[in-house]
Design a protein around this motif. Sequence first.
Motif, PDB file in Angstrom:
ATOM      1  N   ALA A   1       0.825  -1.110  -0.089  1.00  8.56           N
ATOM      2  CA  ALA A   1      -0.083   0.019  -0.252  1.00  8.56           C
ATOM      3  C   ALA A   1       1.008   1.154  -0.205  1.00  8.56           C
ATOM      4  O   ALA A   1       0.111   2.096  -0.570  1.00  8.56           O
ATOM      5  CB  ALA A   1      -0.714  -0.041   1.166  1.00  8.56           C
ATOM      6  N   ASN A   2       2.053   0.896   0.803  1.00  9.35           N
ATOM      7  CA  ASN A   2       2.178   2.174   0.883  1.00  9.35           C
ATOM      8  C   ASN A   2       4.341   1.739   0.305  1.00  9.35           C
ATOM      9  O   ASN A   2       4.738   1.539   0.837  1.00  9.35           O
ATOM     10  CB  ASN A   2       2.893   2.816   2.283  1.00  9.35           C
ATOM     11  CG  ASN A   2       3.139   4.150   2.680  1.00  9.35           C
ATOM     12  OD1 ASN A   2       4.458   4.409   1.285  1.00  9.35           O
ATOM     13  ND2 ASN A   2       3.603   4.597   3.138  1.00  9.35           N
ATOM     14  N   PRO A   3       4.873   2.334  -0.175  1.00 12.17           N
ATOM     15  CA  PRO A   3       6.212   2.127  -0.776  1.00 12.17           C
ATOM     16  C   PRO A   3       7.631   3.269   0.173  1.00 12.17           C
ATOM     17  O   PRO A   3       8.212   2.739  -0.323  1.00 12.17           O
ATOM     18  CB  PRO A   3       6.433   3.303  -2.383  1.00 12.17           C
ATOM     19  CG  PRO A   3       5.147   4.135  -2.644  1.00 12.17           C
ATOM     20  CD  PRO A   3       4.068   3.561  -1.974  1.00 12.17           C
ATOM     21  N   ASP A   4       7.045   4.092   1.153  1.00 12.23           N
ATOM     22  CA  ASP A   4       7.524   4.684   1.862  1.00 12.23           C
ATOM     23  C   ASP A   4       7.910   3.955   3.107  1.00 12.23           C
ATOM     24  O   ASP A   4       7.572   4.490   4.314  1.00 12.23           O
ATOM     25  CB  ASP A   4       7.046   5.732   2.176  1.00 12.23           C
ATOM     26  CG  ASP A   4       7.382   6.985   1.161  1.00 12.23           C
ATOM     27  OD1 ASP A   4       8.519   6.328   0.333  1.00 12.23           O
ATOM     28  OD2 ASP A   4       6.794   7.911   0.428  1.00 12.23           O
ATOM     29  N   HIS A   5       7.325   2.569   3.428  1.00 15.92           N
ATOM     30  CA  HIS A   5       7.208   1.890   4.898  1.00 15.92           C
ATOM     31  C   HIS A   5       8.009   0.435   4.135  1.00 15.92           C
ATOM     32  O   HIS A   5       7.494  -0.119   3.348  1.00 15.92           O
ATOM     33  CB  HIS A   5       5.503   1.554   5.241  1.00 15.92           C
ATOM     34  CG  HIS A   5       5.724   0.924   6.157  1.00 15.92           C
ATOM     35  ND1 HIS A   5       5.474   1.393   7.213  1.00 15.92           N
ATOM     36  CD2 HIS A   5       4.345  -0.395   5.850  1.00 15.92           C
ATOM     37  CE1 HIS A   5       5.549   0.150   7.594  1.00 15.92           C
ATOM     38  NE2 HIS A   5       4.469  -0.859   7.589  1.00 15.92           N
TER      39      HIS A   5
END
Length: 222
Positions: free
Chosen positions: A170-174
Amino acid sequence: MHHISNPSILYFGTPVVLVGTTNSDQTYNLAPISSAFWLGYRCMIGIAAHSKTTENILRSGECVLNLPSVDQVEAVDRLALLTGTSPVPAGKLAKGYSYEADKFKKAGVTPLESNLVKAPRVLECPVHLEARFVSIHPLGAETGIDQIRSVALELKVVRVHLAGSILSDANPDHVDPNKWKPLIMSFQHFYGLGSQLQPAKLASVPERLYRTFDTESAKATH
Ligand SMILES: Cc1cc2nc3c(=O)[nH]c(=O)nc-3n(C[C@H](O)[C@H](O)[C@H](O)COP(=O)(O)O)c2cc1C
C-alpha cells in the motif's frame, strides 16, 4: 537462577551491515559489521578504530550502509576474516585475517554507484543507506588515548534505497516487517528473525510521526 558470568564478548544479537567505502585510489572496500543501530535517520556504528573502513569514512566523510537479508548470508561469510588494510595489522593476523583488495569479487556481489556519495552500494542487499559522517566517539577513552581500539561513528542517512520485495503493497515509503528478513549476528553466528509474536502496542503510533527534517531532506527530488 542467574549466575555471575564473565563472557569474552557481549554480542547479544544485532543486524549485519555491509559498509561500502571508497579507498584513496577510488577502488571500493566492503566490510561486514554488526554493531549498528538507528534513531531517525541517524545511525551509530561501532567499529575498530584502525580498520580500513574507519580510515575511509574519516577521509571521505561518507559510506553506504548495505543491509543484507538472510539470503545473502553466504556472501557475508565470504567477507569474514578479510581486511582492506595491507599489511594486515598484528591483532588481525593473530585472528587469522588476510588482505583482500577486491572484496566485492571475493564475496560474489555487485557494486552499484550511489546517488549522493561516491561509496558503493551492494546490488544484492535489499537496503542501501547512503550516509555522511557526522562525529566520532572513542570507546574506553578513560583508559588512555593509546588504549582506544574501537570508535562509535554517528552517520547521517542522506538517501534510502529499498528493494521492492520488502516494501508494503500500500505504501512505497514503508518497509513491511513481514517481508524484511534481516541477517542477525549473535555471538559470532548467523541467525534470522522468527515470525511476529503478537500485536505491539507501540505500533499504534503512526510511523509518519517519527519524520524529522532529516527524513524530508533525504527525499529524492527527481
Ligand atoms: C558478521 C560480522 C560482524 C562483524 N561486526 C563487526 C563490528 O561490529 N565492528 C567491527 O569493527 N568489526 C566487525 N567485524 C569484523 C570486520 O569485518 C573486520 O574488522 C574487517 O577487517 C573490516 O574490514 P576492513 O579492515 O577492510 O575495514 C565483523 C565481521 C563479521 C563477519
